[in-house]
Design a protein around this motif. Sequence first.
Motif, PDB file in Angstrom:
ATOM      1  N   UNK A   1      44.848  22.222  22.030  1.00  0.00           N
ATOM      2  CA  UNK A   1      43.812  23.121  21.841  1.00  0.00           C
ATOM      3  C   UNK A   1      42.515  22.728  22.633  1.00  0.00           C
ATOM      4  N   UNK A   2      41.483  23.480  22.680  1.00  0.00           N
ATOM      5  CA  UNK A   2      40.345  22.958  23.372  1.00  0.00           C
ATOM      6  C   UNK A   2      39.417  22.298  22.779  1.00  0.00           C
ATOM      7  N   UNK A   3      38.937  20.961  23.100  1.00  0.00           N
ATOM      8  CA  UNK A   3      37.856  20.292  22.568  1.00  0.00           C
ATOM      9  C   UNK A   3      36.438  20.331  23.106  1.00  0.00           C
ATOM     10  N   UNK A   4      35.516  20.511  22.465  1.00  0.00           N
ATOM     11  CA  UNK A   4      34.012  20.571  22.874  1.00  0.00           C
ATOM     12  C   UNK A   4      33.265  19.363  22.125  1.00  0.00           C
ATOM     13  N   UNK A   5      33.348  18.027  22.988  1.00  0.00           N
ATOM     14  CA  UNK A   5      32.850  17.057  22.201  1.00  0.00           C
ATOM     15  C   UNK A   5      31.106  16.689  22.627  1.00  0.00           C
ATOM     16  N   UNK A   6      30.285  16.801  21.537  1.00  0.00           N
ATOM     17  CA  UNK A   6      28.897  16.465  21.634  1.00  0.00           C
ATOM     18  C   UNK A   6      28.378  17.995  22.634  1.00  0.00           C
ATOM     19  N   UNK A   7      28.723  18.902  22.034  1.00  0.00           N
ATOM     20  CA  UNK A   7      28.233  20.240  22.919  1.00  0.00           C
ATOM     21  C   UNK A   7      28.546  20.523  24.348  1.00  0.00           C
ATOM     22  N   UNK A   8      29.768  19.441  24.662  1.00  0.00           N
ATOM     23  CA  UNK A   8      30.196  19.551  25.984  1.00  0.00           C
ATOM     24  C   UNK A   8      29.638  18.507  26.915  1.00  0.00           C
ATOM     25  N   UNK A   9      28.506  17.794  26.299  1.00  0.00           N
ATOM     26  CA  UNK A   9      28.049  16.820  27.078  1.00  0.00           C
ATOM     27  C   UNK A   9      28.842  15.379  27.269  1.00  0.00           C
ATOM     28  N   UNK A  10      29.851  15.287  26.384  1.00  0.00           N
ATOM     29  CA  UNK A  10      30.671  14.176  26.688  1.00  0.00           C
ATOM     30  C   UNK A  10      32.154  14.675  27.285  1.00  0.00           C
ATOM     31  N   UNK A  11      32.730  15.915  26.792  1.00  0.00           N
ATOM     32  CA  UNK A  11      33.854  16.496  27.101  1.00  0.00           C
ATOM     33  C   UNK A  11      34.170  17.819  26.713  1.00  0.00           C
ATOM     34  N   UNK A  12      34.677  18.631  27.735  1.00  0.00           N
ATOM     35  CA  UNK A  12      35.270  20.020  27.468  1.00  0.00           C
ATOM     36  C   UNK A  12      36.466  20.291  28.060  1.00  0.00           C
ATOM     37  N   UNK A  13      37.378  19.994  27.485  1.00  0.00           N
ATOM     38  CA  UNK A  13      38.603  20.405  28.115  1.00  0.00           C
ATOM     39  C   UNK A  13      39.676  20.460  26.965  1.00  0.00           C
ATOM     40  N   UNK A  14      41.034  20.614  27.606  1.00  0.00           N
ATOM     41  CA  UNK A  14      42.306  20.558  26.673  1.00  0.00           C
ATOM     42  C   UNK A  14      42.390  19.196  26.006  1.00  0.00           C
ATOM     43  N   UNK A  15      42.717  19.069  24.753  1.00  0.00           N
ATOM     44  CA  UNK A  15      43.248  18.055  24.012  1.00  0.00           C
ATOM     45  C   UNK A  15      44.377  18.182  23.074  1.00  0.00           C
ATOM     46  N   UNK A  16      45.166  17.207  23.319  1.00  0.00           N
ATOM     47  CA  UNK A  16      46.487  17.335  22.489  1.00  0.00           C
ATOM     48  C   UNK A  16      46.801  16.486  21.443  1.00  0.00           C
ATOM     49  N   UNK A  17      46.758  17.048  20.123  1.00  0.00           N
ATOM     50  CA  UNK A  17      46.855  16.142  18.996  1.00  0.00           C
ATOM     51  C   UNK A  17      46.607  16.840  17.884  1.00  0.00           C
ATOM     52  N   UNK A  18      45.869  16.427  17.050  1.00  0.00           N
ATOM     53  CA  UNK A  18      45.564  17.121  15.671  1.00  0.00           C
ATOM     54  C   UNK A  18      44.097  16.979  15.458  1.00  0.00           C
ATOM     55  N   UNK A  19      43.608  17.959  14.918  1.00  0.00           N
ATOM     56  CA  UNK A  19      42.116  18.110  14.526  1.00  0.00           C
ATOM     57  C   UNK A  19      41.956  18.686  13.059  1.00  0.00           C
ATOM     58  N   UNK A  20      41.377  17.750  12.270  1.00  0.00           N
ATOM     59  CA  UNK A  20      41.008  18.096  10.800  1.00  0.00           C
ATOM     60  C   UNK A  20      39.472  18.275  10.437  1.00  0.00           C
ATOM     61  N   UNK A  21      39.139  19.153   9.670  1.00  0.00           N
ATOM     62  CA  UNK A  21      37.840  19.479   9.365  1.00  0.00           C
ATOM     63  C   UNK A  21      37.520  19.838   8.191  1.00  0.00           C
ATOM     64  N   UNK A  22      36.686  19.048   7.106  1.00  0.00           N
ATOM     65  CA  UNK A  22      36.513  19.761   5.985  1.00  0.00           C
ATOM     66  C   UNK A  22      35.041  19.327   5.397  1.00  0.00           C
ATOM     67  N   UNK A  23      34.769  19.644   4.254  1.00  0.00           N
ATOM     68  CA  UNK A  23      33.528  19.268   3.725  1.00  0.00           C
ATOM     69  C   UNK A  23      32.298  20.310   3.597  1.00  0.00           C
ATOM     70  N   UNK A  24      31.503  20.209   2.675  1.00  0.00           N
ATOM     71  CA  UNK A  24      30.078  20.936   2.510  1.00  0.00           C
ATOM     72  C   UNK A  24      29.152  20.218   1.524  1.00  0.00           C
ATOM     73  N   UNK A  25      28.123  20.259   2.089  1.00  0.00           N
ATOM     74  CA  UNK A  25      27.459  20.612   3.055  1.00  0.00           C
ATOM     75  C   UNK A  25      27.709  19.911   4.224  1.00  0.00           C
ATOM     76  N   UNK A  26      27.896  18.677   4.024  1.00  0.00           N
ATOM     77  CA  UNK A  26      28.173  17.864   5.569  1.00  0.00           C
ATOM     78  C   UNK A  26      29.768  18.152   5.844  1.00  0.00           C
ATOM     79  N   UNK A  27      29.653  18.619   7.212  1.00  0.00           N
ATOM     80  CA  UNK A  27      31.190  18.973   7.725  1.00  0.00           C
ATOM     81  C   UNK A  27      31.604  17.759   8.524  1.00  0.00           C
ATOM     82  N   UNK A  28      32.832  17.299   7.935  1.00  0.00           N
ATOM     83  CA  UNK A  28      33.602  16.183   8.864  1.00  0.00           C
ATOM     84  C   UNK A  28      34.580  16.593   9.899  1.00  0.00           C
ATOM     85  N   UNK A  29      34.560  16.003  10.901  1.00  0.00           N
ATOM     86  CA  UNK A  29      35.693  16.521  11.953  1.00  0.00           C
ATOM     87  C   UNK A  29      36.399  15.206  12.651  1.00  0.00           C
ATOM     88  N   UNK A  30      37.807  15.135  12.454  1.00  0.00           N
ATOM     89  CA  UNK A  30      38.588  14.142  13.088  1.00  0.00           C
ATOM     90  C   UNK A  30      39.154  14.672  13.992  1.00  0.00           C
TER      91      UNK A  30
END
Length: 522
Positions: free
Chosen positions: A319-348
């Motif tokens: 899938x596509x990964x936009x790290x730090x609004x693209x200031x670090x990385x903006x391209x393809x990423x192979x693996x897994x992404x998990x996101x959960x939480x309210x009001x703080x949203x955690x992403x791995x």
Amino acid sequence: MSAVGAAPAQIQPWVYDSMLELAAEGYLELPSRPLGNYSRQELSVMVGKALNAVEKNRTGTLADEYARITRLLVMDEVELKLAQEQEAVAVKRCGTAKAKAARAAEMYLRRSLQGQNRLEVMEPLKAKNDEAQAGLEYAARDYAEAQSRVKQRSRMLEYARKKQESLLTSLNGADGSSSGTELPDKSEQNAVLENAGRLRAEFLPELEANGSLDKISARQQLASNLPVKDVPDQAFKLDTELRVDSGRSSGDHGQGTRTRARVRLYPDYNIDNNWHIKGMVEWQKALSGPKYSKDGKVNFDRYYVSGNIGQVQTDIGAFGSLMAEGNIYDSKFEGVRLAAGKPVRYTLEAGKADYEGMKHTYDLAADYESAAYKVGAAYYHFAYDNDQKQYIYMGNYHHNLGIFDLGGMLLRGRESGNDGRTGYVFSLAYAPQNSWRPYTYNSWLKYYYQPRSTYVNHTMNGMAGAMSGRGGFKGWGWGCNYNLPDDWSLGLELYHLQDLDIGHSSNTIWGSVTKYFKNYRE
């Protein structure tokens, strides 16, 4: 209320009769004067009270009333369908509860008649019987309520249809006097629903204006505890992006002019209204200037499944990964992404970034957003095939200034064998509400100071990548997007950057014309 003299001509006698019958049933508190002394507006307020809402009166032409009653018919038909689905569920639940209650009662009574009255035997049987009987009562109550809703929705739909027919007759120039008095009589047990339905259809413009219909519908939804089947979304969706862009970079790191055409397809297959199969197919062709290694070839660049596991949003695949609004990385990423939480949203994210020599990557981010500001922090870990590692820490803050957004990002990067260096990005964005509409635009202005250790594959169309071998870059960038009708968009970006080692500079101008297509409606 104040009397206004004789009743207006448009008030038919059946209206008063229906209101009096509702009053007799306790649904309407009669005023001190006869109903014939009140205007249509005042009568509509009384009807609104009988339907549990009071608001301001609004009238309209026959065509307006016909349009509103037709829209109401669509809602009534859908509500009747859902009520019938709920009734079917209630019938099954009631049947199951009845059978369970009968078995429990039989076991309890059999043991009682057999004289087995020992506490250790009878108390569990009694408890089981009581629980089953209570379950039957709940199921029977739900069934009765569901059946009542079906009858109510059916009658409301019937009267709305008759009102529609009457209005259409009047619009066509025929005698519309049959709209109220010729409705068939109903039995006494249905009198309340009959009168409510007739009055609702008659005073539809007024009741819609004062919000009574919405409030009644909301109350009915809250009262129901039976499920409604999900209606599946369109199974296959396809977004298409056609773009022609051209850029020119000049200066010490300039790479001349390049023009290219690009086509991207974004398929999305809905498996079960939770899990989706998504992807991106790309084709690009250099029309002038340098060519990419995949120039003129079809590239299946994204392929992943996306859905929720409990409360965790999950993406697995490429899938596509936009790290730090693209200031670090903006391209393809192979693996897994998990996101959960309210009001703080955690992403791995864990897997591998699509960058030459990359071995594996993982990052963890936490974000919080309120109406006034957004704040975030993250850690990014990159490991390369040559055993080199890169570590980046990020802190981010955005403040809402109405149609503007002011942001600041701090980046701390370190590579194996080197001391850490600090970078930052300041931004000001103009993004008015509904800026996606035709003849509207949005824009941004950024200032960058990013040593090489603070980024991997920058999102910009400037020459940040060419300056990575010189220790990084600093400078500013500006971009604007202008929307045209029929899903056309124009883009323009300008960059003036300097490398951090010896100060060599680069100027870039980049523009694009994009056309969007999709096979579905929002």
